[in-house]
Design an enzyme around this catalytic site. Structure first.
Site, PDB file in Angstrom:
ATOM      1  N   HIS A 175     -17.981 -13.691 -31.069  1.00 16.57           N
ATOM      2  CA  HIS A 175     -18.087 -12.343 -30.500  1.00 16.57           C
ATOM      3  C   HIS A 175     -19.358 -11.607 -30.902  1.00 16.57           C
ATOM      4  O   HIS A 175     -19.874 -10.811 -30.138  1.00 16.57           O
ATOM      5  CB  HIS A 175     -16.835 -11.537 -30.808  1.00 16.57           C
ATOM      6  CG  HIS A 175     -15.711 -11.949 -29.934  1.00 16.57           C
ATOM      7  ND1 HIS A 175     -14.732 -12.817 -30.349  1.00 16.57           N
ATOM      8  CD2 HIS A 175     -15.466 -11.697 -28.634  1.00 16.57           C
ATOM      9  CE1 HIS A 175     -13.928 -13.052 -29.337  1.00 16.57           C
ATOM     10  NE2 HIS A 175     -14.339 -12.391 -28.289  1.00 16.57           N
TER      11      HIS A 175
ATOM     12  N   ARG B 103     -13.480  -5.641 -22.349  1.00 15.45           N
ATOM     13  CA  ARG B 103     -12.771  -6.081 -23.570  1.00 15.45           C
ATOM     14  C   ARG B 103     -12.296  -4.842 -24.327  1.00 15.45           C
ATOM     15  O   ARG B 103     -13.023  -4.299 -25.150  1.00 15.45           O
ATOM     16  CB  ARG B 103     -13.718  -6.879 -24.473  1.00 15.45           C
ATOM     17  CG  ARG B 103     -14.087  -8.256 -23.968  1.00 15.45           C
ATOM     18  CD  ARG B 103     -14.932  -8.972 -25.029  1.00 15.45           C
ATOM     19  NE  ARG B 103     -15.062 -10.388 -24.788  1.00 15.45           N
ATOM     20  CZ  ARG B 103     -16.080 -10.946 -24.130  1.00 15.45           C
ATOM     21  NH1 ARG B 103     -17.040 -10.200 -23.649  1.00 15.45           N
ATOM     22  NH2 ARG B 103     -16.124 -12.256 -23.965  1.00 15.45           N
TER      23      ARG B 103
ATOM     24  N   ARG C 174      -8.918  -5.750 -19.463  1.00 18.46           N
ATOM     25  CA  ARG C 174      -8.044  -6.683 -20.163  1.00 18.46           C
ATOM     26  C   ARG C 174      -7.310  -5.960 -21.286  1.00 18.46           C
ATOM     27  O   ARG C 174      -7.933  -5.181 -22.023  1.00 18.46           O
ATOM     28  CB  ARG C 174      -8.908  -7.813 -20.737  1.00 18.46           C
ATOM     29  CG  ARG C 174      -8.115  -8.832 -21.496  1.00 18.46           C
ATOM     30  CD  ARG C 174      -9.002  -9.952 -21.951  1.00 18.46           C
ATOM     31  NE  ARG C 174      -9.795  -9.599 -23.119  1.00 18.46           N
ATOM     32  CZ  ARG C 174     -10.636 -10.437 -23.707  1.00 18.46           C
ATOM     33  NH1 ARG C 174     -10.808 -11.653 -23.234  1.00 18.46           N
ATOM     34  NH2 ARG C 174     -11.319 -10.064 -24.766  1.00 18.46           N
TER      35      ARG C 174
ATOM     36  N   GLU D 200      -7.293 -19.211 -20.363  1.00 22.66           N
ATOM     37  CA  GLU D 200      -8.102 -19.615 -21.522  1.00 22.66           C
ATOM     38  C   GLU D 200      -7.320 -20.479 -22.495  1.00 22.66           C
ATOM     39  O   GLU D 200      -7.870 -20.991 -23.461  1.00 22.66           O
ATOM     40  CB  GLU D 200      -8.691 -18.390 -22.235  1.00 22.66           C
ATOM     41  CG  GLU D 200      -7.693 -17.311 -22.596  1.00 22.66           C
ATOM     42  CD  GLU D 200      -8.345 -16.056 -23.177  1.00 22.66           C
ATOM     43  OE1 GLU D 200      -9.520 -16.091 -23.551  1.00 22.66           O
ATOM     44  OE2 GLU D 200      -7.643 -15.030 -23.249  1.00 22.66           O
TER      45      GLU D 200
ATOM     46  N   ASN E 295     -14.834 -19.311 -23.036  1.00 19.89           N
ATOM     47  CA  ASN E 295     -15.147 -19.278 -24.472  1.00 19.89           C
ATOM     48  C   ASN E 295     -13.988 -19.861 -25.267  1.00 19.89           C
ATOM     49  O   ASN E 295     -14.168 -20.654 -26.184  1.00 19.89           O
ATOM     50  CB  ASN E 295     -15.396 -17.843 -24.939  1.00 19.89           C
ATOM     51  CG  ASN E 295     -16.471 -17.163 -24.135  1.00 19.89           C
ATOM     52  OD1 ASN E 295     -17.265 -17.835 -23.496  1.00 19.89           O
ATOM     53  ND2 ASN E 295     -16.486 -15.842 -24.136  1.00 19.89           N
ATOM     54  N   ASP E 296     -12.789 -19.449 -24.887  1.00 19.08           N
ATOM     55  CA  ASP E 296     -11.611 -19.983 -25.571  1.00 19.08           C
ATOM     56  C   ASP E 296     -11.136 -21.286 -24.950  1.00 19.08           C
ATOM     57  O   ASP E 296     -10.708 -22.187 -25.666  1.00 19.08           O
ATOM     58  CB  ASP E 296     -10.473 -18.954 -25.550  1.00 19.08           C
ATOM     59  CG  ASP E 296     -10.677 -17.899 -26.619  1.00 19.08           C
ATOM     60  OD1 ASP E 296     -10.994 -18.284 -27.756  1.00 19.08           O
ATOM     61  OD2 ASP E 296     -10.537 -16.701 -26.321  1.00 19.08           O
TER      62      ASP E 296
ATOM     63  N   ARG F 288     -14.978 -22.060 -31.794  1.00 15.31           N
ATOM     64  CA  ARG F 288     -16.144 -21.540 -31.071  1.00 15.31           C
ATOM     65  C   ARG F 288     -17.194 -20.926 -31.999  1.00 15.31           C
ATOM     66  O   ARG F 288     -18.338 -20.731 -31.596  1.00 15.31           O
ATOM     67  CB  ARG F 288     -15.702 -20.511 -30.012  1.00 15.31           C
ATOM     68  CG  ARG F 288     -15.026 -19.293 -30.587  1.00 15.31           C
ATOM     69  CD  ARG F 288     -14.260 -18.503 -29.528  1.00 15.31           C
ATOM     70  NE  ARG F 288     -15.018 -17.383 -29.001  1.00 15.31           N
ATOM     71  CZ  ARG F 288     -14.522 -16.490 -28.144  1.00 15.31           C
ATOM     72  NH1 ARG F 288     -13.275 -16.622 -27.710  1.00 15.31           N
ATOM     73  NH2 ARG F 288     -15.254 -15.508 -27.710  1.00 15.31           N
TER      74      ARG F 288
ATOM     75  N   CYS G 241     -14.840 -15.123 -16.689  1.00 14.95           N
ATOM     76  CA  CYS G 241     -15.491 -14.102 -17.507  1.00 14.95           C
ATOM     77  C   CYS G 241     -15.961 -14.664 -18.842  1.00 14.95           C
ATOM     78  O   CYS G 241     -16.435 -13.939 -19.695  1.00 14.95           O
ATOM     79  CB  CYS G 241     -14.583 -12.898 -17.708  1.00 14.95           C
ATOM     80  SG  CYS G 241     -12.998 -13.325 -18.441  1.00 14.95           S
TER      81      CYS G 241
END
Ligand code: PEP
Ligand code: MG
Length: 577
Positions: free
Chosen positions: A191, A300, A336, A435, A458-459, A469, A506
């Site tokens: 992040h 987010r 989200r 994800e 990403n996940d 990650r 995303c």
């Protein structure tokens, strides 16, 4: 001597400036008996006075560079430092036990921390434990003659060096002075790296040893385009990299021209795909509009919680969501629900430590376990839905049961609001992130129950490949183009289309130049990325006709996959539309 370190490119651009080490010094000490108590108390008082002067100066710099609100954190520290209850107990202990200041400070501070931590029914007092820790650390540093680094006190251009940066460290970065950062740990989709990109700060992560390779004030180059850090570069290197940075800035300016010319985003033969932006706070909206995003594909919301000292109220959240919806002026906004857990923590929410936080109580799991907090967020979202085109999205859904539970809570809150006569938007969409691999595999079932999917690569990559990650040691396994990942993506897109819903992405892969043609070939509808990637991607899209697209995807596949069988596999995935 010049040293070049290879890391992971995590934030575009090049920075050249002296290093600023955000590394905690060793504050261990030896407990000693002392003969002259008066002299020892005077030594302690001196360290307190120095800490006070230092905090006042940090507060002043923080107020000027980060704003009054950020600076107020230091008021609590200053107040505690001047509390005679605390310092008085330490002086008394030095005298009564005839021990050195370090030992007395440590013991008294520990007592205070325990008392505050045990005040479980008073969140405000509980938080004071953190203040005691900070203040005693500062006094200890002065006693030991060490210097504590502090982000808020930076008042000149630097390249920040740290073992790792937390998302909240990144939130405090002042772009005026922090020209780039280089870390030992971390991956491209951690992040802090994602935030660096939205702040447009050049970043190199995962160098493994920058903190031990560079000293405070040494010249440092952070090449966030190629993932290279150079300690004590030669004059020639400085000139070369400055030029590389300038060239990149010029290219960005070229892309910026596209903002008005080519909206919406179309390929050379007129096919339209939505290019959207990811944001963390309503303040990011300026960048979204400046880069001509056609939608917000991911807000987010956990950053609203992380940038606050307590849970944001329904009203605070409502205002934030409304601001984004109104700011986007009728364009779609996907918000989200909070994704706390994993590497994102709240100072005021004392959650149990977990062995594997990324596999623990995170995102929707946390929301469903703490329904009151979840309900507050949903009410704020539902109320805001009257002010624009909102999509509510649930993160980390892994089972149908989780989705059913989340939707049920949403429906209950909606009913309540409607009964109270509160207006809720008529075109509200409800979607989910894909994800968790389990959800991707079962996408055909999930697709019957939502209005849209957004793939969180990403996940999805980290869970599919079992490769953290943020861990540079397994970054070789974190493979966005691995056929297993691409097959899950393809299945998700196909399942969405079969059920008549749209499918976006995303995760950072949506803005990846190699991945992008592959995704276009697979028919992905929406691409949501850091606002700063939008113009580059739109520029690439504009050049592509369907045929060129196929050959580019082909090339991309060959470049990213070395194994012939895998290349064949991906080609087949792309051909089967
Ligand atoms: C993702 O996992 O791809 C995603 C977009 O969510 P986050 O990066 O916030 O985990
Ligand atoms: Mg995610």
């Amino acid at each position: 001597m010049t040293e070049t370190l290879k890391g992971i490119a995590a934030g575009d651009g090049v920075a050249v400036a002296p290093a600023y080490l955000l590394v905690e010094p060793d504050l261990s000490f030896e407990k000693k008996s002392i003969a002259d108590a008066e002299a020892e108390v005077a030594r302690f008082d001196k360290a307190v006075a120095e800490s006070q002067a230092e905090l006042e100066s940090i507060r002043k710099v923080a107020a000027e560079s980060l704003g009054e609100e950020e600076a107020q954190v230091f008021d609590a520290h200053l107040m505690f430092l001047s509390d005679p209850e605390f310092t008085g107990q330490i002086s008394a202990k030095i005298k009564s036990d005839a021990v050195n200041s370090e030992a007395a400070l440590d013991e008294v501070a520990q007592n205070f921390i325990t008392i505050f931590q045990n005040m479980t029914d008073n969140a405000y007092m509980k938080e004071r434990a953190a203040d005691v820790r900070d203040v005693s650390k500062r006094i200890m540093a002065h006693l030991l003659g060490k210097e504590l680094p502090n982000l808020a006190s930076i008042d000149h251009e630097v390249v920040l060096v740290a073992e790792d940066l937390t998302p909240s460290d990144t939130a405090q970065l002042n772009k005026k002075y922090v020209k780039g950062f280089v870390t030992d740990l971390g991956g491209r989709t951690a992040h802090s790296a994602i935030m660096a990109r939205s702040l447009e700060i050049p970043a190199v992560v995962g160098t493994e040893k920058i903190t031990t390779s560079v000293e405070n004030g040494q010249m440092l180059i952070a090449d966030g385009l190629d993932g290279v850090a150079i300690v004590e570069p030669s004059e020639e290197q400085v000139a070369d990299y400055r030029k590389k940075g300038d060239d990149f800035a010029k290219q960005k300016a070229e892309w910026r021209k596209l903002k008005d010319e080519h909206e919406p985003s179309v390929t050379a033969d007129g096919k339209h795909f939505t290019v959207a932006a990811n944001i963390g706070t309503p303040d990011d909206l300026a960048g979204v509009l400046e880069n001509g995003a056609e939608a917000v594909g991911l807000f987010r919301t956990e950053f609203l919680y992380m940038n606050s000292n307590d849970f944001p109220t329904e009203e605070d959240q409502f205002e934030a969501y409304k601001k984004v919806l109104e700011g986007m002026n009728g364009k779609q906004v996907i918000i989200r629900t909070m994704d706390i857990g994993g590497d994102k923590h709240l100072s005021y929410w004392d959650l149990p430590e977990e062995m594997n936080p990324f596999l623990g109580i995170r995102a929707i799991r946390l929301s469903l376990k703490n329904k009151e907090i979840f309900r507050t967020q949903l009410r704020a979202l539902l109320r805001a839905s009257a002010y624009g085109k909102l999509g509510i999205m649930f993160p980390m859904i892994g089972t149908l049961d989780e989705l059913h539970q989340a939707k049920a809570v949403l429906a209950e809150e909606k009913d309540k609001l409607v009964k109270e006569g509160v207006k809720v938007g008529d075109d509200l969409q409800v979607g989910m992130m894909i994800e968790v691999p389990a959800a991707a595999v079962l996408a055909d079932q999930f697709a019957k129950e939502v209005d849209f999917f957004s793939i969180g690569t990403n996940d999805l990559i980290q869970y599919t490949m079992a490769a953290d990650r943020g861990n540079e040691n397994v970054s070789y396994l974190y493979q966005p183009y691995n056929p297993s990942v691409l097959r899950l993506i393809k299945h998700t897109i196909d399942s969405a289309h079969k059920a008549g819903i749209w499918c976006g992405m995303c995760g950072e892969a949506a803005g990846d130049s190699i991945m992008f043609p592959i995704l276009l070939s697979m028919g992905l509808d929406e691409y949501s990325m850091s606002a700063t990637s939008i113009l580059r991607i739109r520029n690439e899209m504009k050049k592509l006709s369907t045929e060129e697209l196929a050959s580019l995807a082909d090339k991309a596949t060959k470049e990213s996959l070395t194994n012939e069988d895998n290349i064949e596999l991906v080609k087949n995935l792309m051909a089967d539309k």
